[in-house]
Every structure is written in C-alpha cells, then in structure tokens.
Design a protein around this motif. Structure first.
Motif, PDB file in Angstrom:
ATOM      1  N   GLY A  29     -36.260  54.402 -53.624  1.00 47.51           N
ATOM      2  CA  GLY A  29     -36.031  54.845 -52.126  1.00 47.51           C
ATOM      3  C   GLY A  29     -36.121  53.378 -51.277  1.00 47.51           C
ATOM      4  N   VAL A  30     -35.304  53.359 -50.314  1.00 50.37           N
ATOM      5  CA  VAL A  30     -35.218  52.239 -49.247  1.00 50.37           C
ATOM      6  C   VAL A  30     -36.690  52.253 -48.607  1.00 50.37           C
ATOM      7  CG1 VAL A  30     -32.811  52.179 -48.948  1.00 50.37           C
ATOM      8  CG2 VAL A  30     -33.998  53.859 -47.708  1.00 50.37           C
ATOM      9  N   TRP A  31     -37.258  53.363 -48.280  1.00 47.79           N
ATOM     10  CA  TRP A  31     -38.537  53.331 -47.622  1.00 47.79           C
ATOM     11  C   TRP A  31     -39.889  52.591 -48.448  1.00 47.79           C
ATOM     12  CZ3 TRP A  31     -36.558  54.067 -43.254  1.00 47.79           C
ATOM     13  CH2 TRP A  31     -35.692  55.230 -43.136  1.00 47.79           C
ATOM     14  N   GLN A  32     -39.457  52.544 -49.956  1.00 48.99           N
ATOM     15  CA  GLN A  32     -40.298  51.797 -50.712  1.00 48.99           C
ATOM     16  C   GLN A  32     -39.949  50.342 -50.921  1.00 48.99           C
ATOM     17  OE1 GLN A  32     -42.928  52.949 -52.180  1.00 48.99           O
ATOM     18  NE2 GLN A  32     -42.509  55.300 -51.870  1.00 48.99           N
ATOM     19  N   GLY A  33     -39.044  50.009 -49.819  1.00 48.17           N
ATOM     20  CA  GLY A  33     -38.626  48.357 -49.865  1.00 48.17           C
ATOM     21  C   GLY A  33     -37.532  48.330 -50.965  1.00 48.17           C
ATOM     22  N   ASP A  34     -37.106  49.045 -51.606  1.00 47.86           N
ATOM     23  CA  ASP A  34     -35.846  48.915 -52.723  1.00 47.86           C
ATOM     24  C   ASP A  34     -34.454  48.673 -52.125  1.00 47.86           C
ATOM     25  OD1 ASP A  34     -37.968  49.082 -54.692  1.00 47.86           O
ATOM     26  OD2 ASP A  34     -37.445  50.814 -55.362  1.00 47.86           O
ATOM     27  N   ASN A  35     -33.936  47.938 -52.686  1.00 48.34           N
ATOM     28  CA  ASN A  35     -32.427  47.783 -52.331  1.00 48.34           C
ATOM     29  C   ASN A  35     -31.614  48.629 -53.302  1.00 48.34           C
ATOM     30  OD1 ASN A  35     -29.675  47.091 -51.996  1.00 48.34           O
ATOM     31  ND2 ASN A  35     -30.007  45.017 -52.091  1.00 48.34           N
ATOM     32  N   PRO A  36     -30.941  49.738 -52.990  1.00 50.10           N
ATOM     33  CA  PRO A  36     -30.416  50.565 -53.938  1.00 50.10           C
ATOM     34  C   PRO A  36     -29.275  49.821 -54.908  1.00 50.10           C
ATOM     35  CG  PRO A  36     -30.231  51.639 -51.940  1.00 50.10           C
ATOM     36  CD  PRO A  36     -30.668  50.364 -51.535  1.00 50.10           C
ATOM     37  N   LEU A  37     -28.713  48.802 -54.255  1.00 54.46           N
ATOM     38  CA  LEU A  37     -27.652  47.909 -55.081  1.00 54.46           C
ATOM     39  C   LEU A  37     -28.120  47.351 -56.216  1.00 54.46           C
ATOM     40  CD1 LEU A  37     -25.367  46.963 -52.095  1.00 54.46           C
ATOM     41  CD2 LEU A  37     -25.051  49.098 -53.463  1.00 54.46           C
ATOM     42  N   ASP A  38     -29.479  47.107 -56.147  1.00 59.74           N
ATOM     43  CA  ASP A  38     -30.180  46.396 -57.381  1.00 59.74           C
ATOM     44  C   ASP A  38     -30.243  47.334 -58.470  1.00 59.74           C
ATOM     45  OD1 ASP A  38     -30.130  43.998 -55.831  1.00 59.74           O
ATOM     46  OD2 ASP A  38     -32.399  44.531 -55.268  1.00 59.74           O
ATOM     47  N   PHE A  39     -30.011  48.776 -58.589  1.00 53.00           N
ATOM     48  CA  PHE A  39     -30.188  49.635 -59.555  1.00 53.00           C
ATOM     49  C   PHE A  39     -29.104  50.079 -59.978  1.00 53.00           C
ATOM     50  CE2 PHE A  39     -34.032  49.204 -56.905  1.00 53.00           C
ATOM     51  CZ  PHE A  39     -35.129  49.237 -57.799  1.00 53.00           C
ATOM     52  N   SER A  40     -28.777  50.394 -61.045  1.00 54.95           N
ATOM     53  CA  SER A  40     -27.515  50.785 -61.907  1.00 54.95           C
ATOM     54  C   SER A  40     -26.992  51.985 -61.375  1.00 54.95           C
ATOM     55  CB  SER A  40     -27.530  50.616 -63.356  1.00 54.95           C
ATOM     56  OG  SER A  40     -28.434  51.224 -63.886  1.00 54.95           O
ATOM     57  N   LEU A  41     -27.531  53.088 -61.401  1.00 56.89           N
ATOM     58  CA  LEU A  41     -27.147  54.503 -60.926  1.00 56.89           C
ATOM     59  C   LEU A  41     -26.553  54.293 -59.645  1.00 56.89           C
ATOM     60  CD1 LEU A  41     -26.291  57.021 -61.981  1.00 56.89           C
ATOM     61  CD2 LEU A  41     -28.565  57.974 -61.055  1.00 56.89           C
ATOM     62  N   PRO A  42     -27.278  54.027 -58.534  1.00 53.58           N
ATOM     63  CA  PRO A  42     -26.777  53.945 -57.056  1.00 53.58           C
ATOM     64  C   PRO A  42     -25.516  53.060 -56.985  1.00 53.58           C
ATOM     65  CG  PRO A  42     -29.074  53.229 -57.166  1.00 53.58           C
ATOM     66  CD  PRO A  42     -28.767  53.728 -58.711  1.00 53.58           C
ATOM     67  N   PHE A  44     -23.340  52.033 -59.439  1.00 53.25           N
ATOM     68  CA  PHE A  44     -22.362  52.773 -60.308  1.00 53.25           C
ATOM     69  C   PHE A  44     -21.744  53.706 -59.290  1.00 53.25           C
ATOM     70  CE2 PHE A  44     -20.754  56.380 -62.568  1.00 53.25           C
ATOM     71  CZ  PHE A  44     -19.634  55.773 -63.272  1.00 53.25           C
ATOM     72  N   ILE A  45     -22.491  54.853 -58.550  1.00 56.27           N
ATOM     73  CA  ILE A  45     -21.791  56.006 -57.692  1.00 56.27           C
ATOM     74  C   ILE A  45     -21.377  55.151 -56.544  1.00 56.27           C
ATOM     75  CG2 ILE A  45     -22.637  57.521 -56.026  1.00 56.27           C
ATOM     76  CD1 ILE A  45     -24.955  58.081 -58.014  1.00 56.27           C
ATOM     77  N   LEU A  46     -21.610  53.982 -55.962  1.00 53.38           N
ATOM     78  CA  LEU A  46     -20.957  53.234 -54.858  1.00 53.38           C
ATOM     79  C   LEU A  46     -19.704  52.727 -55.301  1.00 53.38           C
ATOM     80  CD1 LEU A  46     -21.160  52.240 -51.916  1.00 53.38           C
ATOM     81  CD2 LEU A  46     -22.100  50.218 -52.990  1.00 53.38           C
ATOM     82  N   GLN A  47     -19.581  52.324 -56.548  1.00 49.95           N
ATOM     83  CA  GLN A  47     -18.317  51.518 -57.048  1.00 49.95           C
ATOM     84  C   GLN A  47     -17.576  52.724 -57.292  1.00 49.95           C
ATOM     85  OE1 GLN A  47     -20.380  49.728 -60.703  1.00 49.95           O
ATOM     86  NE2 GLN A  47     -20.390  47.838 -59.632  1.00 49.95           N
TER      87      GLN A  47
END
Length: 814
Positions: A29-42, A44-47
């Motif tokens: 999650g973004v609140w944990q400081g993660d960038n969703p685009l660094d992870f394969s599932l989110p 892929f969903i965006l693509q």
C-alpha cells in the motif's frame, strides 16, 4: 532478500540484466511508502486497463471510417509502444518496464490460447469440404501470388545474414503476406452489407479455406524456425505434430462425444466436464509447445475436434466475452508494443514498404480476378473480391510474433510487416465502398400500402423478429390476415441480429440454412427456432409462402437493411415488434432500448406502410388450422391516412370466418352539426369552394367508411358504431369501456394529425412514436391482455408527387 536474475537479450546491443525480488507481486500500500508500479500485479492491472481503454477509444474514433477492431487494437499497441508514447523513457520505464514484459506476454498468450480454442470450436471443417470449386480456386489463387511476392521481398530485406535458412525466412514472409483473416473479413462484409450477397459468400468460404492452409503453413514455419541446425529435428517436430493431431481425432473426439452422450438433451453440462475441457486446452498447448510447434496450434486443433452442438455453444458463451473482450486486445497491443516504427530508418526502406503493400494487394487481386474471369464474373466484382481477401488479423500477427521471438525477423522487418498488415486491412473498406456498389433494383412499385393493394392480388409482408418470443403472436396475426387462393400472403421473415465482433454470428444465413448444421451459438439457435416455426406455419397454413432471412447489423443502421429489403421485395406492409414486452404481472418492461431506435428509424424511412405490434399474446397456438382461428378485433377510427390504412387491414381480416370485427368511429360533437349544415348549403348550389387539406382528408375518410359499410352490411361478424365525443377524456372513457373485450386493437399512428378528440393525451406520453391512442393502449395500466397494432400508412417522401390529381386539381395522397 533473495534476488532473481532474468536475462533479456537486447536485439541491437549487449545483454541487459534485470533484477527483481520474487516476492514483489502485491504491494503493501502507498501508506507504507510503496510505489504500486514496482509490484507486478498492480502494474499488470494498470497495463491491461491502459490497453483496453486505448483500443476502445480508437474503436470509437475509427468507427466512422468503418475500420475493423483489429486495426484499432494494433494501433493502440503502437501508440503505447516505442513508436509514440514509449519514446519517452519515463513513460516506458514506469508503465512498460522490461521486467513486466514476461507477465504481459504470458497473459496475452493465455488469452490467445483460449481464443484460438474458440475459433476451432466455431469452425466446421465440413464447410470447407462443401465449399464450391470457385471458392477453393479463389483461396488458392489469392495465396500463391502474394506468397511468391513475399519470397521475392525476402531477398530485398534479408541483407544481414541471419542464422536461419533462406527457406524459413521466405516461409514466414510468404505466410504473413498471403493469409486472409476470416473473422476480420466477416465483420467487414457485414458492415458493408455484403454478407448476404453471392460475393460475400464466396469471400467468406475462400477466407475459411485460406485460414486452414495458413495454419498448416504456420506449423511448418515454426517447426523449421526453431530447428535451424538440423533438418532431422524439423522432421521430428512435423511427425510429432501429425501424431498429436491423430491423437486428438481418434482419442479426444470420441471422449468428448461420450461426454455429450452422458449429458441428457436440454440439460446443462456439468462443471466438472467443462473444467476438464478447459484444462485440456492448456495441456494441448503445453504438448505442442514442448514438441516444437506453437502452443496455440494445440489449442486450435483441440477446439477443432469438439463436435458442433450444445457443448460448443456452452463453451463459447462461457469464454467468448472475457477472452475476446479483455485478453485478446492484449496480444494485439503487444504486437504494437514490439513495433518500433523508428527502426525503419532509410528512405529506401519506406519505398520498399510502399512497394510491398502495393504488390501484395495487387497479387491477391490479380489471382482473384483470374479466377473470377474464368467463372465469367464482372471484373469489378473480381477486384472487390481480391481487395476483401487482403484482410489481415490474428494468424498474421501470430506468424510475425513467432518470427520476431525466433529471431527470423529483426526490428525493422517486424515493423515493416506490422505496418503492411495495418495499412492493407485499413484501406479495404474505403476502397470497396468507392468502387463497388451492389446493383439495387430501384424499380418503382405502386402497391406500397394495404389500402392500394389489389384485393385479389398477393399481399407481401415483411416481418421483423428480435427473439423467438415475438413469433407466436406474429404467426397468429398473419393467419388472421386471411391468406386465401384469391389473395395469398408472401411473408419475408427477418431475424434481426446485432453485429458484434464474433465471427460465428456471420455464418448464420448461408451455412446453417444450406447444410443443416447444428447451431454454433445462441443467436444461431434462435435463428433456427424462428425459421422452423415459420416453415412449420407455412406447411400447415394454406396460401402462405415464407422466405426466412437474417439481417446482421449494428442497431444504428439496422433500419437500412429493413427498408432496403422492403424496397427490393416490393412489400406493402412491415410488421415490427414493440420495444417493450409484457411481464408476468401484466406490466410492460423495455427489452432493449436499441429496439426502440430501430423502430423509430423504420417509421421515419420505410418505403411502405408499417405496423408496430405491442405483443400481449394473441390467443391460440401456432399450429391452429385456418378454421380454428378465433379473434375479436377492434379498430378505433379517428380519421387520416394512418386510420384508413388500419381500417383497410382490418377489412381484409374481417373476411376470415373466425374474426369478429368491431369498428368504432369517433366523431367530434361539432363535426356532426357542421356535417349536416354543409349538406344543406352545398346541395347543388354549383358554387366553387376551395377545399382545405383537412376537408379532403375527411372526404377520403368518408369514402372509405361508406365503402366498408356497404360491403359488410349483411355480415353479422362485423359491427360498426359511431361515438360522439368532445375531448380526450371522453375518448379515453369510451376506449376503457371496451377494455379486455377484444384480443387485438388496430389503431392508426395519426402522425401529423391534430385532433380535439385526442387533446391532452400526448402530454404524458411515454412512446410518442406510437401516436396518442397507440401510446395509451400500450401503457402498462391499460388493456393488460389486449395486443395492439399501431399502423402508419406510407404517404411518400416529402416533396415527392406520389399522389394523383383529382378533377379539381387537388392531389390525393395514396
């Protein structure tokens, strides 16, 4: 954290190493400081979302140009790829980074696997066997010349000394240039309104043969490309592929036939069997991939051995929308993402590109024209057929992608071939619409209304059907229309089918009817039920001839098919179902809002009279003999052309011995006094009076009513009454008093007529296209068991002198 290395060969430079953690699938999650685009599932969903949205927007934008969906899907990929948006390194690194390519391609190939399985299920090899020699020759001639052009072109392109043999390169380019995309062609033919023509039939049959040949060549090309080193390995690939096909035919097909036998007719197939078959698709893909041909070849063959029938319908319904709507665009988009137009650098290469497009098109056209000349077809038809055979799509994209993966094609060759595919497919529709217009017989005919039809001549009726639910009432209505030896009825039954992207729906008209195959999908099954019902009616009823047809169109242009057919077949009356149907509790609910648009367009453009049927059941079965029909019919007559047409139709019905007809004429209170006064004043005075349009209409009404009265004077089954009313409220009260006493109301639409008898009735009207009285009778709170036929008389296009001048120089409209 454990790291995994994925080596990706960069075609032009050195090896690129991409590192990623195997656990980076879902984000915290973004609140944990993660960038969703660094992870394969989110990512892929965006693509996937980007691909679907881009292609849908392009489909919408290119719709006015009548471009097939495949063009939009490839262009969508090109826009998102290195040619346009991908030129920005920020965009390409964020949205389509190298590490995501594997996931994206895997999902695209899963979609491709199941789509090719569906193509196999829908395709019937027996159709290929039964196609005429002409279609076979057109297919062969349309493949040979482009294949030779591809072979010649390979010498121009192949200057880099690739590791594979010259033969493999020739095979890839030859197949890519010579194939015809059957699903794309079917869509183009339907949109150009050519699918029911002889030209359309030849084109579709040829494309089907062409597709089958392309699959054989594709398997051969892959077998050769993957085994450049030893010819013995290629031989093993081909032999094991033949063994796989034999296994599917002699083991898988009987097993599936056993599953079909185990399932009682009419019952749903168990989830276990469906799951087993869908798993079989993946196993087939795995086997063919393992032996050295592409995985889609296995899925296609597996689909091909499934017998046509209810199992095929179930599989198509479960998979089609998800696979072709969501996953397949991903495959085309990836083809676009791999295409880098900037790889075509030299001006000479662009010149070669134009030359290839021109020569490949000309090659197909030349081959087709030769065959069509041999069969004495007009030269224009031969050229049109050749152009249509240039439609490109799925098979070519698979060939090119495999070629790129196997390094048979470099970036430049791949970009050139994708551009060739898009351009060749895109130019078909504009050129065909310019050079080829089917000759339409624009012969004038007079009997465009029931009123002007001869009582002792044939009555031609065009009946439109959306679903089998419309059939029983329409058959009963036709039987009540009194077909007789003196005046038989010729019925053109048109099943209206919305044009979707599915190739299966395109074959309804010719193949099913011609060869009696089992239905491939729900639409085709419905078409068969409708046609069988009307053919059954034709056998049991006397003096009725039925001609079943299917119109496949987008709803926005469906009225053109209906009106053109009415013009060509010279019909006097079109019957179309109302867009609402009765619910169990007696209310009325809309079935499909698009049906209403079709009805409104038909009413506005019809070349003859039109009846909109509000179906609340017309008692009786479809198997009734003529002497068992029994209906109470009521005509509400207010005056005007539409009411005269309604009365003319009812007069024909009244001749049927089972029909009891009640004609209620509504007269305004003031008109009664005015009518008497005018009789006294004008009696032989010889004064010249100027007649108004309104007065002429009243004279025509009087003439028809008097004629009707004289002919039915001694008929006990015909009741004529006059009701004097002053306003809309009194009119409604009279109609309510007749509530449920009849089976069918026939009323005129009353367009363009302003009458005090219907004043105020249009203020709350839900469906103005039915007119004031029609809308009242069709409303949910009125006459819950009575069907209604709202009639509009054809009075000619605006400004067209269809009428005949009477002795006073006035034009009487017919």
């Amino acid at each position: 954290m454990a790291q995994k290395l994925v080596a990706t060969m960069n075609r032009s430079a050195d090896e690129t190493i991409v590192c990623y953690a195997p656990t980076m699938i879902t984000t915290n999650g973004v609140w944990q400081g993660d960038n969703p685009l660094d992870f394969s599932l989110p990512l892929f969903i965006l693509q996937l979302t980007l691909v679907v949205v881009t292609t849908r927007v392009l489909v919408f934008l290119l719709k006015p140009l009548r471009q097939p969906r495949v063009v939009s899907e490839i262009l969508g990929g090109v826009i998102l790829g290195p040619s346009v948006l991908g030129r920005s390194s920020k965009f390409s690194n964020a949205i389509f980074p190298l590490r995501s390519v594997m996931v994206l391609e895997t999902m695209a190939n899963v979609g491709l696997l199941y789509f090719l399985f569906l193509v196999g299920v829908e395709m019937d090899i027996t159709v290929v066997r039964r196609t005429g020699r002409r279609a076979m020759l057109v297919a062969v001639a349309g493949m040979v010349l482009p294949f030779l052009i591809g072979a010649a072109f390979s010498f121009v392109l192949d200057q880099k000394g690739q590791s594979m043999t010259r033969g493999t390169f020739i095979l890839f380019l030859g197949v890519a240039l010579s194939v015809t995309a059957f699903p794309v062609l079917a869509r183009i033919l339907a949109e150009l309104k050519l699918i029911n023509t002889e030209l359309g039939r030849i084109a579709l049959s040829s494309a089907l043969i062409n597709d089958m040949c392309a699959w054989v060549l594709l398997a051969l090309a892959i077998a050769l490309s993957e085994n450049q080193s030893t010819s013995l390995a290629s031989l093993w690939v081909i032999l094991s592929s033949v063994a796989f096909v034999a296994f599917c035919i002699f083991v898988v097909r009987p097993a599936i036939a056993w599953i079909i036998r185990r399932t009682p007719e009419g019952e749903n197939f168990s989830d276990f069997y469906i799951c087993l078959i869908l798993t079989g698709v993946m196993i087939s893909g795995f086997i063919t991939d393992a032996i050295g041909t592409h995985s889609v070849f296995g899925a296609f063959v597996f689909g091909l051995v499934i017998p046509n029938g209810p199992l095929g319908i179930t599989l198509i319904e479960k998979l089609e929308d998800f696979v072709s709507g969501l996953l397949l665009p991903l495959f085309f988009a990836i083809s676009g993402l791999k295409t880098n137009i900037s790889a075509i650098k030299k001006a000479s290469t662009w010149g070669i590109l134009m030359l290839v497009i021109f020569l490949a098109c000309v090659g197909k056209i030349a081959g087709t024209v030769l065959v069509s000349t041999f069969y004495q077809m007009p030269i224009r038809e031969g050229i049109t057929l050749g152009l249509l055979m240039n439609a490109k799509g799925l098979v070519e994209m698979i060939v090119l992608n495999v070629g790129k993966d196997q390094e048979v094609l470099d970036d430049e060759s791949f970009a050139i071939m994708v551009t060739v595919a898009v351009v060749m497919t895109a130019i078909i529709t504009p050129i065909v619409t310019t050079i080829y217009r089917p000759a339409r017989k624009l012969l004038p005919y007079k009997r465009r209304t029931i009123q002007s039809s001869k009582p002792d001549g044939e009555l031609r009726v065009l009946v439109c059907i959306h679903t089998p639910r419309n059939v029983p009432t329409i058959i009963n209505l036709l039987e009540a229309s009194y077909p007789s030896k003196k005046s038989p009825i010729c019925v053109y039954v048109v099943h209206l089918v919305e044009l979707t992207g599915r190739a299966s729906a395109m074959l309804i008209v010719h193949n099913t009817r011609k060869f009696g195959r089992p239905a491939l999908n729900r639409t085709q099954a419905q078409s068969e039920h409708i046609i069988n019902a009307f053919e059954n009616y034709e056998q049991h009823a006397g003096c009725v001839s039925v001609h079943p047809l299917t119109a496949i169109s987008p709803y926005s242009t469906m009225h053109e098919d209906i009106c053109n057919l009415a013009e060509d077949k010279r019909v006097a009356f079109i019957i179309i179902p109302f867009h609402k149907q009765q619910t169990v509790d007696g209310g009325m609910e809309a079935t499909n809002p698009a049906f209403r648009t079709v009805n409104q367009n038909v009413l506005a453009n019809a070349p003859c009279s039109v009846g909109v049927l509000v179906d609340r059941g017309l008692n009786g079965s479809t198997r009734l003999t003529a002497n068992q029909v029994s209906h109470n019919v009521a005509v509400l007559f207010f005056g005007g052309p539409d009411d005269r047409e309604a009365l003319s139709y009812a007069r024909r019905m009244s001749e049927h011995q089972g029909i009891t007809l009640t004609v209620v004429r509504f007269i305004h209170g003031e008109d009664v006094d005015g009518h008497a006064a005018s009789q006294l004043e004008g009696g032989g005075s010889g004064m010249l009076t100027v007649e108004t349009e309104d007065e002429r209409e009243k004279q025509l009404d009087e003439a028809l009513v008097n004629d009707f009265g004289l002919k039915n004077m001694n008929d006990e089954t015909v009741v004529y009454t006059e009701k004097v009313v002053s306003n809309g409220e009194e009119t409604v009260a009279v109609i309510r008093s007749m509530d449920n006493a009849h089976d069918l109301f026939i009323v005129g639409r009353g367009q363009g007529i302003i009458s005090p008898l219907t004043a105020g009735l249009t203020d709350w009207s839900e469906c103005p296209e039915l007119g004031a009285i029609g809308d009242l009778l069709a409303s949910a709170d009125f006459a819950s068991t009575v069907s209604v036929l709202v009639v509009q008389q054809y009075v000619g296009p605006q400004g067209e002198g269809l009428g005949t001048p009477d002795s006073t120089g006035h034009v009487i409209r017919h």
